[in-house]
Scaffold this motif. Structure first.
Motif, PDB file in Angstrom:
ATOM      1  N   PHE A  72       0.831  -1.209   0.000  1.00  0.00           N
ATOM      2  CA  PHE A  72       0.000   0.000   0.000  1.00  0.00           C
ATOM      3  C   PHE A  72       0.864   1.257   0.000  1.00  0.00           C
ATOM      4  CE2 PHE A  72      -2.909   3.175   1.848  1.00  0.00           C
ATOM      5  CZ  PHE A  72      -3.924   3.085   0.901  1.00  0.00           C
ATOM      6  N   SER A  73       1.894   1.297   0.845  1.00  0.00           N
ATOM      7  CA  SER A  73       2.809   2.449   0.850  1.00  0.00           C
ATOM      8  C   SER A  73       3.521   2.578  -0.488  1.00  0.00           C
ATOM      9  CB  SER A  73       3.825   2.330   1.986  1.00  0.00           C
ATOM     10  OG  SER A  73       3.186   2.505   3.234  1.00  0.00           O
ATOM     11  N   GLN A  74       3.849   1.448  -1.094  1.00  0.00           N
ATOM     12  CA  GLN A  74       4.460   1.474  -2.423  1.00  0.00           C
ATOM     13  C   GLN A  74       3.481   2.074  -3.434  1.00  0.00           C
ATOM     14  OE1 GLN A  74       5.865  -2.487  -3.440  1.00  0.00           O
ATOM     15  NE2 GLN A  74       6.793  -2.727  -1.426  1.00  0.00           N
ATOM     16  N   TRP A  75       2.212   1.655  -3.366  1.00  0.00           N
ATOM     17  CA  TRP A  75       1.194   2.156  -4.285  1.00  0.00           C
ATOM     18  C   TRP A  75       0.988   3.664  -4.122  1.00  0.00           C
ATOM     19  CZ3 TRP A  75      -3.677   4.266  -3.223  1.00  0.00           C
ATOM     20  CH2 TRP A  75      -4.488   4.468  -4.336  1.00  0.00           C
ATOM     21  N   LEU A  76       1.073   4.146  -2.887  1.00  0.00           N
ATOM     22  CA  LEU A  76       0.941   5.587  -2.643  1.00  0.00           C
ATOM     23  C   LEU A  76       2.112   6.370  -3.220  1.00  0.00           C
ATOM     24  CD1 LEU A  76      -0.289   5.705   1.067  1.00  0.00           C
ATOM     25  CD2 LEU A  76      -1.570   6.484  -0.939  1.00  0.00           C
ATOM     26  N   GLY A  77       3.221   5.707  -3.469  1.00  0.00           N
ATOM     27  CA  GLY A  77       4.398   6.386  -3.998  1.00  0.00           C
ATOM     28  C   GLY A  77       5.226   7.061  -2.918  1.00  0.00           C
ATOM     29  N   LEU A  78       5.145   6.553  -1.694  1.00  0.00           N
ATOM     30  CA  LEU A  78       5.889   7.150  -0.592  1.00  0.00           C
ATOM     31  C   LEU A  78       7.386   6.902  -0.764  1.00  0.00           C
ATOM     32  CD1 LEU A  78       3.641   6.137   2.443  1.00  0.00           C
ATOM     33  CD2 LEU A  78       3.461   8.135   0.937  1.00  0.00           C
ATOM     34  N   GLU A  79       8.159   7.950  -0.557  1.00  0.00           N
ATOM     35  CA  GLU A  79       9.621   7.873  -0.637  1.00  0.00           C
ATOM     36  C   GLU A  79      10.179   8.201   0.736  1.00  0.00           C
ATOM     37  OE1 GLU A  79      11.010  10.488  -3.749  1.00  0.00           O
ATOM     38  OE2 GLU A  79       9.191  10.100  -4.906  1.00  0.00           O
ATOM     39  N   VAL A  80      10.694   7.195   1.432  1.00  0.00           N
ATOM     40  CA  VAL A  80      11.267   7.423   2.752  1.00  0.00           C
ATOM     41  C   VAL A  80      12.652   8.026   2.560  1.00  0.00           C
ATOM     42  CG1 VAL A  80      11.972   6.393   4.940  1.00  0.00           C
ATOM     43  CG2 VAL A  80       9.929   5.542   3.759  1.00  0.00           C
ATOM     44  N   LYS A  81      12.850   9.204   3.121  1.00  0.00           N
ATOM     45  CA  LYS A  81      14.116   9.927   2.980  1.00  0.00           C
ATOM     46  C   LYS A  81      15.040   9.724   4.171  1.00  0.00           C
ATOM     47  CE  LYS A  81      13.121  11.694  -0.984  1.00  0.00           C
ATOM     48  NZ  LYS A  81      13.874  11.320  -2.173  1.00  0.00           N
ATOM     49  N   GLU A  82      14.450   9.453   5.332  1.00  0.00           N
ATOM     50  CA  GLU A  82      15.272   9.272   6.535  1.00  0.00           C
ATOM     51  C   GLU A  82      14.484   8.493   7.572  1.00  0.00           C
ATOM     52  OE1 GLU A  82      17.769  12.084   9.678  1.00  0.00           O
ATOM     53  OE2 GLU A  82      16.518  13.030   8.151  1.00  0.00           O
ATOM     54  N   VAL A  83      15.179   7.603   8.275  1.00  0.00           N
ATOM     55  CA  VAL A  83      14.580   6.858   9.373  1.00  0.00           C
ATOM     56  C   VAL A  83      15.633   6.735  10.472  1.00  0.00           C
ATOM     57  CG1 VAL A  83      15.198   4.558   8.491  1.00  0.00           C
ATOM     58  CG2 VAL A  83      13.210   4.815   9.968  1.00  0.00           C
ATOM     59  N   GLY A  84      15.166   6.806  11.703  1.00  0.00           N
ATOM     60  CA  GLY A  84      16.046   6.662  12.856  1.00  0.00           C
ATOM     61  C   GLY A  84      15.211   6.191  14.025  1.00  0.00           C
ATOM     62  N   PRO A  85      15.799   6.043  15.189  1.00  0.00           N
ATOM     63  CA  PRO A  85      15.019   5.603  16.352  1.00  0.00           C
ATOM     64  C   PRO A  85      13.869   6.583  16.647  1.00  0.00           C
ATOM     65  CG  PRO A  85      17.367   5.471  16.807  1.00  0.00           C
ATOM     66  CD  PRO A  85      17.221   6.218  15.503  1.00  0.00           C
ATOM     67  N   GLY A  86      12.634   6.088  16.496  1.00  0.00           N
ATOM     68  CA  GLY A  86      11.461   6.917  16.775  1.00  0.00           C
ATOM     69  C   GLY A  86      11.221   8.029  15.779  1.00  0.00           C
ATOM     70  N   TYR A  87      11.765   7.911  14.591  1.00  0.00           N
ATOM     71  CA  TYR A  87      11.700   9.011  13.614  1.00  0.00           C
ATOM     72  C   TYR A  87      11.576   8.476  12.197  1.00  0.00           C
ATOM     73  CZ  TYR A  87      13.208  13.081  10.922  1.00  0.00           C
ATOM     74  OH  TYR A  87      13.278  14.111  10.023  1.00  0.00           O
ATOM     75  N   CYS A  88      10.813   9.188  11.382  1.00  0.00           N
ATOM     76  CA  CYS A  88      10.725   8.893   9.955  1.00  0.00           C
ATOM     77  C   CYS A  88      10.386  10.178   9.211  1.00  0.00           C
ATOM     78  CB  CYS A  88       9.664   7.837   9.672  1.00  0.00           C
ATOM     79  SG  CYS A  88       9.460   7.498   7.904  1.00  0.00           S
ATOM     80  N   ARG A  89      11.037  10.371   8.083  1.00  0.00           N
ATOM     81  CA  ARG A  89      10.715  11.495   7.198  1.00  0.00           C
ATOM     82  C   ARG A  89      10.532  10.923   5.799  1.00  0.00           C
ATOM     83  NH1 ARG A  89      13.821  14.607   3.985  1.00  0.00           N
ATOM     84  NH2 ARG A  89      15.748  13.790   4.884  1.00  0.00           N
ATOM     85  N   LEU A  90       9.365  11.207   5.220  1.00  0.00           N
ATOM     86  CA  LEU A  90       9.078  10.733   3.875  1.00  0.00           C
ATOM     87  C   LEU A  90       8.400  11.834   3.081  1.00  0.00           C
ATOM     88  CD1 LEU A  90       5.784   9.982   3.619  1.00  0.00           C
ATOM     89  CD2 LEU A  90       6.508   8.043   5.000  1.00  0.00           C
ATOM     90  N   GLU A  91       8.288  11.612   1.787  1.00  0.00           N
ATOM     91  CA  GLU A  91       7.601  12.565   0.926  1.00  0.00           C
ATOM     92  C   GLU A  91       6.923  11.823  -0.218  1.00  0.00           C
ATOM     93  OE1 GLU A  91      11.016  14.593  -1.709  1.00  0.00           O
ATOM     94  OE2 GLU A  91      11.402  14.767   0.449  1.00  0.00           O
ATOM     95  N   TYR A  92       5.972  12.520  -0.832  1.00  0.00           N
ATOM     96  CA  TYR A  92       5.254  11.952  -1.964  1.00  0.00           C
ATOM     97  C   TYR A  92       4.584  13.074  -2.749  1.00  0.00           C
ATOM     98  CZ  TYR A  92       0.925  12.349   0.836  1.00  0.00           C
ATOM     99  OH  TYR A  92      -0.140  12.805   1.591  1.00  0.00           O
ATOM    100  N   THR A  93       4.176  12.755  -3.953  1.00  0.00           N
ATOM    101  CA  THR A  93       3.472  13.701  -4.804  1.00  0.00           C
ATOM    102  C   THR A  93       2.012  13.276  -4.888  1.00  0.00           C
ATOM    103  OG1 THR A  93       5.475  14.138  -6.080  1.00  0.00           O
ATOM    104  CG2 THR A  93       3.378  14.716  -7.117  1.00  0.00           C
ATOM    105  N   VAL A  94       1.113  14.240  -4.723  1.00  0.00           N
ATOM    106  CA  VAL A  94      -0.325  13.964  -4.826  1.00  0.00           C
ATOM    107  C   VAL A  94      -0.641  13.622  -6.283  1.00  0.00           C
ATOM    108  CG1 VAL A  94      -2.654  14.900  -4.552  1.00  0.00           C
ATOM    109  CG2 VAL A  94      -0.849  15.517  -2.906  1.00  0.00           C
ATOM    110  N   LYS A  95      -1.224  12.430  -6.478  1.00  0.00           N
ATOM    111  CA  LYS A  95      -1.589  11.960  -7.814  1.00  0.00           C
ATOM    112  C   LYS A  95      -3.078  12.210  -8.061  1.00  0.00           C
ATOM    113  CE  LYS A  95      -0.069   7.843  -6.689  1.00  0.00           C
ATOM    114  NZ  LYS A  95       0.281   6.416  -6.715  1.00  0.00           N
TER     115      LYS A  95
END
Length: 146
Positions: free
Chosen positions: A20-43
């Motif tokens: 599902f996250s793949q289908w949304l086109g989510l791009e995880v840019k950074e992950v760490g303990p208790g942290y995540c930063r991602l981005e995507y383009t509205v389709k």
């Protein structure tokens, strides 16, 4: 003995299985303990009847960032309670940025703040999540009964 696993290894395991996250086109840019930063383009197929991003798309992207952040400690963690507040619309083609940050981590629960912003840095939605930490470690092989 509990296997130690890095946040990146946990993310790699989750992403490989998370269609599902793949289908949304989510791009995880950074992950760490208790942290995540991602981005995507509205389709286009994420729009509602008023040609604005559907709340479900915003919720889903926030929920994925929440999952990646709270599982980053290597313990299978699931959502216990979540809420979302929508603050401004987004349209097809807009680039959205989602940051999940751990606010509190206890033995069995964690509290997370997930913010989605647009290209101007304006808040699009605020997602709050409480997570339940199971006693099962994240493993490479599929979990029995999970």
């Amino acid at each position: 003995m509990e296997q130690q696993i890095s946040p990146q290894e946990v993310l790699d395991i989750m992403i490989a299985r998370d269609r599902f996250s793949q289908w949304l086109g989510l791009e995880v840019k950074e992950v760490g303990p208790g942290y995540c930063r991602l981005e995507y383009t509205v389709k286009e197929d994420m729009l509602n009847g008023f040609e604005r991003v559907h709340g479900g798309a915003l919720f889903s992207a926030s929920d994925s960032a929440f999952a990646f952040a709270c599982n980053s400690h290597g313990i299978i963690t699931v959502a216990l309670d979540v809420s979302i507040t929508f603050t401004r619309p987004a349209r097809a083609g807009d680039r959205l940025y989602v940051t999940a940050q751990e606010v509190h981590l206890g033995n069995k629960t964690g509290l997370y703040d997930i913010r989605t912003t647009n290209e101007e840095g304006a808040l699009v939605c605020l997602f709050k999540g409480t997570a339940y930490r199971t006693s099962q470690p994240v493993k490479q092989e599929p979990q029995a009964g999970a």
